[in-house]
Design an enzyme around this catalytic site. Structure first.
Site, mmCIF file in Angstrom:
data_model
loop_
_atom_site.group_PDB
_atom_site.id
_atom_site.type_symbol
_atom_site.label_atom_id
_atom_site.label_comp_id
_atom_site.label_asym_id
_atom_site.label_seq_id
_atom_site.Cartn_x
_atom_site.Cartn_y
_atom_site.Cartn_z
ATOM 1 N N GLY A 12 127.183 73.814 19.862
ATOM 2 C CA GLY A 12 127.591 72.632 18.802
ATOM 3 C C GLY A 12 128.905 73.419 17.862
ATOM 4 N N ASP A 13 129.506 72.818 16.993
ATOM 5 C CA ASP A 13 130.339 72.721 15.733
ATOM 6 C C ASP A 13 131.144 73.261 16.223
ATOM 7 O OD1 ASP A 13 128.068 72.716 13.692
ATOM 8 O OD2 ASP A 13 128.088 74.660 14.083
ATOM 9 N N LYS A 16 134.267 69.198 16.732
ATOM 10 C CA LYS A 16 134.799 67.597 17.420
ATOM 11 C C LYS A 16 135.173 66.735 15.962
ATOM 12 C CE LYS A 16 130.151 68.026 18.790
ATOM 13 N NZ LYS A 16 130.225 69.497 17.969
ATOM 14 N N GLY A 40 127.038 67.633 12.059
ATOM 15 C CA GLY A 40 127.554 68.068 10.583
ATOM 16 C C GLY A 40 129.498 68.162 11.439
ATOM 17 N N HIS A 41 130.151 66.808 11.403
ATOM 18 C CA HIS A 41 131.013 66.635 12.157
ATOM 19 C C HIS A 41 132.101 66.932 10.409
ATOM 20 C CE1 HIS A 41 129.064 64.921 15.476
ATOM 21 N NE2 HIS A 41 129.321 66.329 15.245
ATOM 22 N N GLN A 224 126.084 67.947 18.844
ATOM 23 C CA GLN A 224 125.786 69.229 19.025
ATOM 24 C C GLN A 224 126.554 69.179 20.038
ATOM 25 O OE1 GLN A 224 123.200 66.444 18.299
ATOM 26 N NE2 GLN A 224 122.745 67.189 16.580
ATOM 27 N N GLY A 302 124.384 75.120 5.505
ATOM 28 C CA GLY A 302 125.313 76.419 5.464
ATOM 29 C C GLY A 302 125.166 77.551 5.763
ATOM 30 N N SER A 413 144.140 73.085 19.505
ATOM 31 C CA SER A 413 144.113 72.336 17.820
ATOM 32 C C SER A 413 144.279 73.997 17.340
ATOM 33 C CB SER A 413 142.193 71.896 17.713
ATOM 34 O OG SER A 413 142.602 72.471 16.070
ATOM 35 N N THR A 414 144.788 74.186 15.878
ATOM 36 C CA THR A 414 145.499 75.450 15.267
ATOM 37 C C THR A 414 145.257 75.016 14.038
ATOM 38 O OG1 THR A 414 147.983 74.154 14.985
ATOM 39 C CG2 THR A 414 146.963 75.405 16.798
HETATM 40 P P1 GDP Z 1 131.863 69.338 14.975
HETATM 41 O O1 GDP Z 1 130.464 69.999 14.468
HETATM 42 O O2 GDP Z 1 132.038 69.831 15.754
HETATM 43 O O3 GDP Z 1 132.729 68.557 14.264
HETATM 44 O O4 GDP Z 1 132.768 70.354 13.865
HETATM 45 P P2 GDP Z 1 131.663 71.434 12.515
HETATM 46 O O5 GDP Z 1 132.549 70.490 11.398
HETATM 47 O O6 GDP Z 1 130.764 71.501 12.122
HETATM 48 O O7 GDP Z 1 132.445 72.988 12.530
HETATM 49 C C1 GDP Z 1 133.954 72.879 12.766
HETATM 50 C C2 GDP Z 1 134.747 73.439 11.527
HETATM 51 O O8 GDP Z 1 136.011 73.686 11.645
HETATM 52 C C3 GDP Z 1 135.445 72.577 10.088
HETATM 53 O O9 GDP Z 1 134.970 73.508 9.251
HETATM 54 C C4 GDP Z 1 136.758 72.216 10.737
HETATM 55 O O10 GDP Z 1 137.497 71.400 9.089
HETATM 56 C C5 GDP Z 1 137.152 73.846 11.227
HETATM 57 N N1 GDP Z 1 138.294 73.060 12.676
HETATM 58 C C6 GDP Z 1 138.448 72.454 13.073
HETATM 59 N N2 GDP Z 1 139.345 72.641 14.013
HETATM 60 C C7 GDP Z 1 139.846 73.587 13.619
HETATM 61 C C8 GDP Z 1 141.112 74.518 13.525
HETATM 62 O O11 GDP Z 1 141.661 73.992 15.074
HETATM 63 N N3 GDP Z 1 141.193 75.199 13.115
HETATM 64 C C9 GDP Z 1 140.299 75.845 11.939
HETATM 65 N N4 GDP Z 1 141.120 76.875 11.492
HETATM 66 N N5 GDP Z 1 139.739 75.040 11.772
HETATM 67 C C10 GDP Z 1 139.227 74.149 11.841
HETATM 68 P P1 IMO Z 2 127.028 69.509 15.498
HETATM 69 O O1 IMO Z 2 127.283 67.857 16.062
HETATM 70 C C1 IMO Z 2 125.200 73.747 15.654
HETATM 71 C C2 IMO Z 2 121.069 72.899 16.815
HETATM 72 C C3 IMO Z 2 119.799 73.877 15.099
HETATM 73 C C4 IMO Z 2 119.148 74.493 15.862
HETATM 74 C C5 IMO Z 2 119.050 74.206 18.006
HETATM 75 C C6 IMO Z 2 117.639 72.669 17.125
HETATM 76 O O2 IMO Z 2 127.663 69.900 13.786
HETATM 77 O O3 IMO Z 2 127.949 70.464 16.317
HETATM 78 P P2 IMO Z 2 117.752 70.866 15.546
HETATM 79 O O4 IMO Z 2 117.538 70.355 13.936
HETATM 80 O O5 IMO Z 2 118.810 69.867 16.446
HETATM 81 O O6 IMO Z 2 116.401 70.383 16.223
HETATM 82 O O7 IMO Z 2 118.012 71.512 15.662
HETATM 83 O O8 IMO Z 2 120.161 73.286 17.728
HETATM 84 N N1 IMO Z 2 122.201 72.782 15.932
HETATM 85 C C7 IMO Z 2 123.247 72.872 15.758
HETATM 86 N N2 IMO Z 2 124.037 73.515 15.553
HETATM 87 N N3 IMO Z 2 125.813 72.009 15.697
HETATM 88 C C8 IMO Z 2 125.213 71.242 15.807
HETATM 89 O O9 IMO Z 2 125.723 69.717 15.188
HETATM 90 C C9 IMO Z 2 123.753 71.375 15.676
HETATM 91 N N4 IMO Z 2 122.483 70.558 15.744
HETATM 92 C C10 IMO Z 2 121.629 71.168 16.158
HETATM 93 O O10 IMO Z 2 120.764 75.684 14.566
HETATM 94 O O11 IMO Z 2 119.417 75.534 16.432
HETATM 95 MG MG MG Z 3 128.817 70.793 13.257
#
Ligand code: GDP
Ligand code: IMO
Ligand code: MG
Length: 434
Positions: A12-13, A16, A40-41, A224, A302, A413-414
């Site tokens: 995750g994170d 996307k 959290g996108h 995720q 957070g 992505s940079t």
């Molecule tokens: P997601 O859940 O897959 O959509 O990812 P999140 O939003 O939770 O976490 C990605 C974080 O990295 C966010 O704060 C984005 O703004 C940031 N981000 C995405 N791509 C890049 C990148 O190429 N470089 C940097 N420095 N930050 C990025």
């Molecule tokens: P995005 O879409 C990262 C993790 C939680 C926990 C496990 C189960 O932003 O990538 P849940 O509340 O889903 O039952 O928790 O999955 N988890 C994530 N980790 N990014 C996410 O979403 C997540 N959604 C759930 O931290 O370990």
């Molecule tokens: Mg996320």
């Protein structure tokens, strides 16, 4: 005309939200197929930053439709809050959103059940997001959950809700829980919210299939990551839905024959939030440096994200279960100036070197990562718009990931901004985007 899935290839994170928002321009519809407001996108548009949880990351574009598919679980209050957040920022989400009448509903007691389960002393906590996601999916699979269509039918809703409440009371009694739950209050709140949500609810499987038949393009957005998938992830340290590519079909009602490509999103390193095995985790200085450089703190909770080095066996595994046509490597800039970089190329399982992903959680806990060390780069990668202008060591790093994983890296992505993305000319990704 191709319909593609964009999903996370790690825990995750991966970025996307940024990628889906960017690619949405080329599609007519963006559809979410699983998860809920545990996601959290982050989408950064100039100085404005949006964290989308339930609403697909295409909503910020004008003229695009967004679909919340049947595989998603919906907390109506979270949905209305997110809509309000977007309306305050000047968007008109309601006219764009379609919600599946088959999507299941999260109730406040789902959060309570999760709290009790996570707090048990006889069980290792998963480290969930506390959004009630798991217990809602439990009710879905247990065939007692309530769906959007039920919520909109007052008489049916009252009767089904009362049955579910009776079920929860029995469980609470069995576990000796005496937390006061105002079931009648919840029932009234949900009926009130139903009327606000009603205009957006429809048969989204029929909608999507109709749009595809008329030549419109759909981008399926995963939440995720594959390693959090209920079947293919690091069970039980997973979420409760099908985050892998197969989930796009079951979670929207669009058949596999209508999907033309699967794109994985991966960080140039790796992170994880919550508990569970993590072979390439760096719990020392390296992990701290990545966390601070990459601002690796959860966008929903957070929480500091656990950080580590790119894991090749993991990526090969997620490429296998998803069939990636192309990989997008995000946050390459975070590695700028970090010095030598480590890449986990294999696992040492009790003296046996393997690149296979063990199914057993205990076994994965015990594997030792085998690393290759490669030279880093000093010049910044952010701001670079042509792939060939990236520092040589950065290109070599990407080439190593391609070689070891066997998947093309179609883009890097940079930075968080839309413009900070380089799609490689002639790549499979470029062709799929059309
Ligand atoms: P997601 O859940 O897959 O959509 O990812 P999140 O939003 O939770 O976490 C990605 C974080 O990295 C966010 O704060 C984005 O703004 C940031 N981000 C995405 N791509 C890049 C990148 O190429 N470089 C940097 N420095 N930050 C990025
Ligand atoms: P995005 O879409 C990262 C993790 C939680 C926990 C496990 C189960 O932003 O990538 P849940 O509340 O889903 O039952 O928790 O999955 N988890 C994530 N980790 N990014 C996410 O979403 C997540 N959604 C759930 O931290 O370990
Ligand atoms: Mg996320």
């Amino acid at each position: 005309m191709s319909n593609i899935i964009v999903l996370g290839s790690q825990w995750g994170d991966e970025g996307k939200g940024k990628i889906v928002d960017l690619f949405a321009e080329k599609f007519d519809v963006v559809a979410r197929y699983q998860g809920g407001h545990n996601a959290g996108h982050t989408v950064q548009v100039g100085p404005q930053k949006f964290v989308l949880k339930l609403i697909p990351s295409g909503v910020l574009h004008s003229g695009k439709q967004v679909v919340i598919g049947n595989g998603v679980v919906i907390d109506p209050q979270a949905l209305l809050d997110e809509i309000e957040m977007l309306e305050k920022a000047g968007f008109d989400p309601v006219s764009k959103i379609s919600i599946s009448n088959r999507a299941h509903i999260i109730f406040p007691f789902h959060r309570l059940v999760e709290k009790v389960s996570e707090g048990r002393t006889d069980r290792v906590a998963i480290g969930t997001t506390s959004r009630g996601i798991g217990p809602c999916y439990e009710d879905k699979i247990g065939r007692r959950g309530l769906r959007m269509a039920d919520l909109l039918n007052e008489k049916l809703f009252y009767s089904l809700f009362d049955d579910l409440a009776a079920d929860k009371r029995t469980v609470a009694e069995a576990f000796g829980l005496d937390a006061a739950i105002d079931y009648e209050g919840i029932r009234e709140d949900y009926r009130n919210m139903a009327e606000k949500i009603r205009p957006m609810v429809r048969d989204t499987a029929a909608l999507l299939n109709g749009l595809i038949a008329s030549g419109k393009r759909v981008l399926f957005e995963g939440a995720q990551g594959t390693m959090l998938d209920i079947d293919h992830g690091t069970y039980p340290f997973v979420t409760s839905s099908s985050a892998a590519a197969g989930g796009a079909c079951t979670g929207t009602g669009v058949p596999p024959t209508k999907i033309n490509g699967v794109i994985g999103v991966s960080k140039a390193y790796i992170t994880r939030v919550g508990g569970g095995p993590f072979p390439s985790e760096d719990t020392g200085e390296g992990g701290n440096i990545i966390r601070e450089a990459g601002l690796e703190y959860g966008s929903v909770t957070g929480r500091p994200r656990r950080c580590g080095w790119f894991d090749v066996p993991l990526l090969r595994y997620t490429a296998m279960v998803n069939g990636f046509d192309s990989l997008i490597v995000t946050k390459l800039d975070v590695l700028d100036g970090l010095g030598d970089l480590k890449v986990c190329t294999a696992y040492n399982v009790g003296g046996v070197i393997t690149d296979e992903m063990p199914a057993g959680n205990m076994l994965l806990e015990s594997v030792e990562a085998v690393y290759e060390t490669v030279p880093g780069w000093d010049q910044p990668t952010s701001g670079v718009t042509r792939y060939d202008d990236l520092p040589k060591e950065a290109r070599d790093y990407v080439a190593l990931l391609e070689e070891k994983t066997g998947v093309e890296v179609g883009a890097v992505s940079t930075g968080p901004e839309r413009s900070e993305t380089i799609v490689r000319p002639g790549s499979r990704l470029e062709k799929l985007l059309g």
